[in-house]
Design a protein around this motif. Structure first.
Motif, mmCIF file in Angstrom:
data_model
loop_
_atom_site.group_PDB
_atom_site.id
_atom_site.type_symbol
_atom_site.label_atom_id
_atom_site.label_comp_id
_atom_site.label_asym_id
_atom_site.label_seq_id
_atom_site.Cartn_x
_atom_site.Cartn_y
_atom_site.Cartn_z
ATOM 1 N N GLY A 110 0.819 -1.195 0.000
ATOM 2 C CA GLY A 110 0.000 0.000 0.000
ATOM 3 C C GLY A 110 0.854 1.245 0.000
ATOM 4 O O GLY A 110 2.065 1.183 0.233
ATOM 5 N N VAL A 111 0.208 2.370 -0.277
ATOM 6 C CA VAL A 111 0.883 3.676 -0.242
ATOM 7 C C VAL A 111 -0.082 4.741 0.260
ATOM 8 O O VAL A 111 -1.297 4.598 0.151
ATOM 9 C CB VAL A 111 1.384 4.138 -1.634
ATOM 10 N N ASN A 112 0.493 5.814 0.792
ATOM 11 C CA ASN A 112 -0.217 7.081 0.888
ATOM 12 C C ASN A 112 0.083 7.825 -0.401
ATOM 13 O O ASN A 112 1.232 7.859 -0.851
ATOM 14 C CB ASN A 112 0.286 7.919 2.063
ATOM 15 N N PHE A 113 -0.942 8.434 -0.985
ATOM 16 C CA PHE A 113 -0.771 9.125 -2.259
ATOM 17 C C PHE A 113 -1.500 10.460 -2.177
ATOM 18 O O PHE A 113 -2.724 10.518 -2.054
ATOM 19 C CB PHE A 113 -1.323 8.241 -3.387
ATOM 20 N N GLU A 114 -0.737 11.554 -2.242
ATOM 21 C CA GLU A 114 -1.242 12.895 -1.960
ATOM 22 C C GLU A 114 -1.854 13.586 -3.172
ATOM 23 O O GLU A 114 -1.430 13.343 -4.305
ATOM 24 C CB GLU A 114 -0.093 13.758 -1.427
ATOM 25 N N ASP A 115 -2.796 14.494 -2.897
ATOM 26 C CA ASP A 115 -3.329 15.305 -3.990
ATOM 27 C C ASP A 115 -2.725 16.702 -4.035
ATOM 28 O O ASP A 115 -3.100 17.519 -4.874
ATOM 29 C CB ASP A 115 -4.861 15.370 -3.961
ATOM 30 N N SER A 185 -8.400 3.097 -2.249
ATOM 31 C CA SER A 185 -8.810 2.097 -1.253
ATOM 32 C C SER A 185 -9.132 2.734 0.087
ATOM 33 O O SER A 185 -9.866 2.159 0.901
ATOM 34 C CB SER A 185 -7.688 1.080 -1.041
ATOM 35 N N GLY A 186 -8.555 3.898 0.358
ATOM 36 C CA GLY A 186 -8.764 4.595 1.617
ATOM 37 C C GLY A 186 -8.696 6.090 1.383
ATOM 38 O O GLY A 186 -8.286 6.553 0.310
ATOM 39 N N PHE A 187 -9.093 6.861 2.414
ATOM 40 C CA PHE A 187 -9.124 8.321 2.298
ATOM 41 C C PHE A 187 -8.481 8.911 3.540
ATOM 42 O O PHE A 187 -8.932 8.694 4.660
ATOM 43 C CB PHE A 187 -10.567 8.805 2.162
ATOM 44 N N PHE A 188 -7.412 9.677 3.341
ATOM 45 C CA PHE A 188 -6.597 10.213 4.423
ATOM 46 C C PHE A 188 -6.849 11.712 4.555
ATOM 47 O O PHE A 188 -6.744 12.452 3.576
ATOM 48 C CB PHE A 188 -5.133 9.927 4.105
ATOM 49 N N ILE A 189 -7.150 12.174 5.793
ATOM 50 C CA ILE A 189 -7.519 13.569 6.025
ATOM 51 C C ILE A 189 -6.622 14.221 7.080
ATOM 52 O O ILE A 189 -7.099 14.669 8.127
ATOM 53 C CB ILE A 189 -9.001 13.695 6.428
ATOM 54 N N ASN A 210 -8.733 7.589 7.213
ATOM 55 C CA ASN A 210 -7.494 7.620 7.987
ATOM 56 C C ASN A 210 -7.361 8.983 8.667
ATOM 57 O O ASN A 210 -7.352 10.017 8.007
ATOM 58 C CB ASN A 210 -6.336 7.373 7.027
ATOM 59 N N ALA A 211 -7.282 8.976 10.002
ATOM 60 C CA ALA A 211 -7.047 10.201 10.759
ATOM 61 C C ALA A 211 -5.599 10.236 11.216
ATOM 62 O O ALA A 211 -4.953 9.198 11.379
ATOM 63 C CB ALA A 211 -7.974 10.266 11.963
ATOM 64 N N TYR A 212 -5.105 11.442 11.432
ATOM 65 C CA TYR A 212 -3.702 11.653 11.775
ATOM 66 C C TYR A 212 -3.598 12.222 13.185
ATOM 67 O O TYR A 212 -4.174 13.265 13.494
ATOM 68 C CB TYR A 212 -3.082 12.614 10.744
ATOM 69 N N MET A 213 -2.866 11.515 14.055
ATOM 70 C CA MET A 213 -2.738 11.953 15.437
ATOM 71 C C MET A 213 -1.822 13.169 15.532
ATOM 72 O O MET A 213 -0.658 13.131 15.130
ATOM 73 C CB MET A 213 -2.177 10.818 16.297
#
Length: 254
Positions: A110-115, A185-189, A210-213
């Protein structure tokens, strides 16, 4: 397990209300330590990987070196591994696909992929980013891997005034919906801390969120109640480790 099996396992760990916790690592050694401590999966943060190898964040570390690091992590642990791949070191969809294929070959699932435009300003339009996500998905399909593309929106991260985040929520929801259609596959905010807005996105985006602490975030248990499926720590673990290292060295030379 095969890479494809690990990818399936990683996706299954994303459960709405029971978030997988990723205490981000930056090399094979920290990945090994995390798994020994009970981590069910490991994931890098781009800033941590870059800093650990003497680079700044924002795709300053060469892609060829990222490939080596990712390969070593994937080969060193038996759990699924996700790479923070920033903007895929590419602008066009064609280049995204080419670089995606290179990362898939490392063994990552998997990867994080930024916009955001990593070495530019602002974010890609929805259509542009959807084309980029679709290209990434095509590379994964051609490799036969059900790769987890965690599509990150930088709308909130690029707006330091949290009081303005509510005005960005509809745009974020639209992006999440469109990114899902494009193959994410997922959504990171990252940088969104408002409980109501997090819950609203979880309710309206058909992807694991996906939330970021960070400072001001609810506890992990509360994030689960809001509908979050994944929690990550970004560069925090690396920074804390370096503070601890510096403190211990100071006791010797101070």
């Amino acid at each position: 397990m095969s890479q494809a099996d690990k990818a399936k396992q990683f996706a299954a760990l994303h459960k709405k209300g029971e978030p997988i916790v990723l205490y981000n690592i930056w090399d094979a050694g920290t990945a090994h330590a995390a798994t020994k401590a009970g981590a069910k999966a490991v994931a890098t943060g781009s800033a941590s990987v870059a800093a650990a190898h003497g680079y700044g964040d924002g795709e300053e570390i060469p892609l060829s070196l990222v490939e080596i690091i990712a390969s070593r992590i994937a080969e060193s642990v038996d759990v699924p591994f996700s790479l923070d791949f920033e903007g895929a070191y590419a602008d066009s969809a064609a280049d995204v696909k080419e670089n995606a294929a290179r990362i898939i070959k490392t063994g990552a699932v998997g990867v994080n992929f930024e916009d955001q435009k990593v070495q530019g300003t602002g974010v890609y339009s929805v259509d542009e980013q959807c084309a980029r996500i679709a290209a990434f998905r095509q590379a994964a399909d051609e490799a036969g891997i059900p790769f987890f593309i965690n599509a990150r929106t930088d709308l909130f991260l690029q707006e330091p005034d949290a009081s303005k985040h509510a005005a960005l929520a509809e745009d974020a929801i639209l992006r999440g919906q469109r990114y899902a259609e494009a193959g994410a596959s997922g959504f990171f905010i990252p940088a969104l801390t408002d409980r109501d807005l997090i819950a609203r996105i979880c309710e309206n985006v058909p992807l694991p969120v996906n939330a970021y602490m960070m400072k001001g975030m609810p506890e992990i248990s509360e994030l689960g109640l809001l509908g979050v499926s994944r929690v990550s720590f970004g560069p925090g673990p690396y920074r804390e480790a370096m503070v601890d290292l510096k403190r211990k060295v100071e006791t010797i030379f101070g």
